[in-house]
Scaffold this motif. Structure first.
Motif, PDB file in Angstrom:
ATOM      1  N   TYR A   1       0.806  -0.999  -0.034  1.00  0.00           N
ATOM      2  CA  TYR A   1       0.039   0.068   0.026  1.00  0.00           C
ATOM      3  C   TYR A   1       1.067   1.410   0.099  1.00  0.00           C
ATOM      4  O   TYR A   1       1.699   1.360   0.762  1.00  0.00           O
TER       5      TYR A   1
ATOM      6  N   ASP B   1       0.396   5.493   0.142  1.00  0.00           N
ATOM      7  CA  ASP B   1      -0.540   6.467   0.418  1.00  0.00           C
ATOM      8  C   ASP B   1       0.152   7.831   0.272  1.00  0.00           C
ATOM      9  O   ASP B   1       1.171   8.175   0.835  1.00  0.00           O
TER      10      ASP B   1
ATOM     11  N   CYS C   1      -4.534   9.401  -4.907  1.00  0.00           N
ATOM     12  CA  CYS C   1      -4.365   9.539  -3.432  1.00  0.00           C
ATOM     13  C   CYS C   1      -3.613   8.286  -2.998  1.00  0.00           C
ATOM     14  O   CYS C   1      -2.788   8.442  -1.757  1.00  0.00           O
ATOM     15  N   GLY C   2      -3.259   7.252  -3.724  1.00  0.00           N
ATOM     16  CA  GLY C   2      -2.498   6.147  -3.582  1.00  0.00           C
ATOM     17  C   GLY C   2      -2.415   5.298  -4.439  1.00  0.00           C
ATOM     18  O   GLY C   2      -3.155   5.058  -5.492  1.00  0.00           O
TER      19      GLY C   2
END
Length: 65
Positions: A19, A21, A49-50
Motif C-alpha cells: 500500500y 499512500d 491518493c495512493g
C-alpha cells in the motif's frame, strides 16, 4: 503552489499487498488498473491518493527495491 507530499507505505505480508499512500485526507475510491495495480482516486478532486500493488512478492516486483 506545490504541496509537500507525505508519502507512506505499508506491506501486508499475509495478503502480499504493498500500500502506498500520498497523504490525502480526501475520501477515495479504488479503481483496478490491471491484475497487479490498483489506484486510489480522490472522490472530489479526482487526483491520485495512493496505489495498491497486488502480489508484490509473488510477481517479483520487490527485486529492484
Amino acid at each position: 503552489m506545490l504541496e509537500k507530499l507525505n508519502i507512506t507505505h505499508h506491506y501486508d505480508s499475509l495478503a502480499d499487498v504493498l500500500y502506498i499512500d500520498f497523504g490525502s485526507d480526501e475520501p477515495c475510491f479504488t479503481e483496478n488498473l490491471d491484475d497487479v495495480l490498483m489506484a486510489d482516486i480522490g472522490w472530489f478532486s479526482r487526483s491520485l491518493c495512493g496505489l495498491r500493488v497486488i502480489g508484490y512478492k509473488t510477481e517479483g516486483l520487490q527485486k529492484g527495491v
